[in-house]
Enzyme design. Sequence first.
Site, PDB file in Angstrom:
ATOM      1  CE  LYS A  92      -1.952  -9.216  -2.895  1.00 17.75           C
ATOM      2  NZ  LYS A  92      -1.548  -8.316  -1.989  1.00 17.75           N
ATOM      3  CD  GLU A 116      10.766  -6.795  -5.835  1.00 18.20           C
ATOM      4  OE1 GLU A 116      11.905  -6.981  -6.858  1.00 18.20           O
ATOM      5  OE2 GLU A 116      10.491  -7.232  -5.046  1.00 18.20           O
ATOM      6  N   GLY A 121       5.078  -6.230  -0.626  1.00 16.94           N
ATOM      7  CA  GLY A 121       4.811  -4.853  -0.369  1.00 16.94           C
ATOM      8  C   GLY A 121       6.402  -4.209  -0.724  1.00 16.94           C
ATOM      9  CB  ILE A 123      10.334  -7.064   1.432  1.00 19.60           C
ATOM     10  CG1 ILE A 123       9.593  -6.603   2.932  1.00 19.60           C
ATOM     11  CG2 ILE A 123      11.564  -7.844   1.561  1.00 19.60           C
ATOM     12  CD1 ILE A 123       9.014  -7.832   3.591  1.00 19.60           C
ATOM     13  N   GLY A 174      -7.021  -1.694  11.148  1.00 20.46           N
ATOM     14  CA  GLY A 174      -7.175  -1.676   9.788  1.00 20.46           C
ATOM     15  C   GLY A 174      -6.380  -2.632   8.919  1.00 20.46           C
ATOM     16  CD  GLU A 177      -9.126  -5.504   2.634  1.00 19.92           C
ATOM     17  OE1 GLU A 177     -10.365  -4.923   2.590  1.00 19.92           O
ATOM     18  OE2 GLU A 177      -8.241  -4.913   2.725  1.00 19.92           O
ATOM     19  CE  LYS A 192       0.867 -10.947  -0.323  1.00 19.32           C
ATOM     20  NZ  LYS A 192       0.522 -10.367   1.082  1.00 19.32           N
ATOM     21  N   GLY A 289       1.017  -1.991   2.622  1.00 17.20           N
ATOM     22  CA  GLY A 289       0.832  -0.619   3.008  1.00 17.20           C
ATOM     23  C   GLY A 289       1.137   0.292   1.831  1.00 17.20           C
TER      24      GLY A 289
END
Length: 415
Positions: A92, A116, A121, A123, A174, A177, A192, A289
């Site tokens: 992105k 995509e 992610g 979706i 997690g 960052e 995005k 993820g």
Amino acid sequence: MGDRQAIGVGLLGLGTVGAEVYRLLQDGDALARAAGRPVVVKRVAVARPDRPRQVSVPAGDIVVELIGGIEPARSYLLRALSSGKSVVTANKALLAAHGVELFAQAESSGAHLYFEASVGGGIPLIKPISESLVAARLQAITGILNGTTNFILTRMAHEGWSFEDALAEARRRGFAEADPADDVDGHDAAAKLAILATVAFRRHVRGVDVYREGISRITPRDFIYAKELGFGIKLLAIARIHDGEVEARVHPALVPLDHPLALVPDEFNAVLVEGADVGRIVFSGRGAGGAPTATAVVGDILAVARHLAAGVRGRSLIGAGTGTRVRPIEDVVVPYFLSLQVIDRPGVFARVAAAIGEEQVSIASIVQKSRGEVAEAILVTHDAPERAIRRVQDRLRALGVVKAISNVIRVEGSV
Ligand SMILES: NC(=O)c1ccc[n+]([C@@H]2O[C@H](COP(=O)([O-])OP(=O)(O)OC[C@H]3O[C@@H](n4cnc5c(N)ncnc54)[C@H](OP(=O)(O)O)[C@@H]3O)[C@@H](O)[C@H]2O)c1
């Protein structure tokens, strides 16, 4: 089907997403059925030692870029596209900064450029918006596009935690960052949104065109007052088109508790698209993820493989692209939530209301909380231009009875 006809994939990056893509690409039979030809990984490139650092563009008909960041990803992709190789990327940051150049290169070489996984992610968003909804003339996109900030805001709303405590919990799990600025300051959501707006409105919107505010100044008390007035608080990414002019902004916003985005919890993402003919459509799910994101990457690889098998030339979603006029934030008109600390004595509210009225801003609701010497005044205005709200704040600061403006937050949905 012999290997001679196979579509070769060169994989750049084998990290969180790349490793999952590699795993999915091992299911040769299913891929061959879906693509109409075998799809085989011909080469993988990673950053670290046991191989020369100077990767040339990997062998294969499709280059899959899962490195992230601007360089060397940009140079690799330009080189791949200019040599006629098609590209699938989840990057992105790169698309939001250099999409114009990449789309132009893809267009002139007839290569495919699919992305995509760059937004939401797992979706599906880019294909539904650019293909299924191409006739829908979408006018607005409102999204929760960053899972880390949505997790933080959800914990603040539900547990009454401070921003700092919720961020620490996001780190422990997690989601965040070590340097969370990309998420909490809204850069990730802005990149995005630029990609979604480009695809939905078919004009180039860059990450830098998106007005951006992060979530770090939201307090637990804002959630309490918002809830009393019937609102939640979300980091929203909003893009609209008005007569060829694009509005694009990322900022915290009050959303009515019955709004489709108000209840999107934790690290989930959701996007609401609106068009006159289709009404409202909501997409939601896991916005990041390795495994969910990899499904989007492999979906793109198969789509490109089918095109290559059929000899279909790549076409940019946006063509050569036209310059886009982006509406300055000062001209954006929305209702506002203002939380003020005022001296607790008779007549103060009348003075506050008068100062607001002098800028032609009208008040939709007002709540007062007495706290001894100082009271808190929570106001929601009707629609007002940003420039008027800035002047309202100047007037309020100049009133001796206003001790502090605790927060000013835009309102989306309806008041
Ligand atoms: N993670 C997500 O949930 C998610 C979701 C949506 C989109 N994305 C996007 O997907 C992309 C990849 O993210 P990620 O989380 O998978 O990143 P990551 O775990 O950091 O993996 C990056 C990979 O790229 C390799 N690499 C770095 N520099 C390279 C170079 N110069 N040449 C070749 N390989 C190089 C690294 O090699 P080493 O293994 O040797 O370090 C590593 O394998 C990013 O654009 C990200 O924004 C990620």
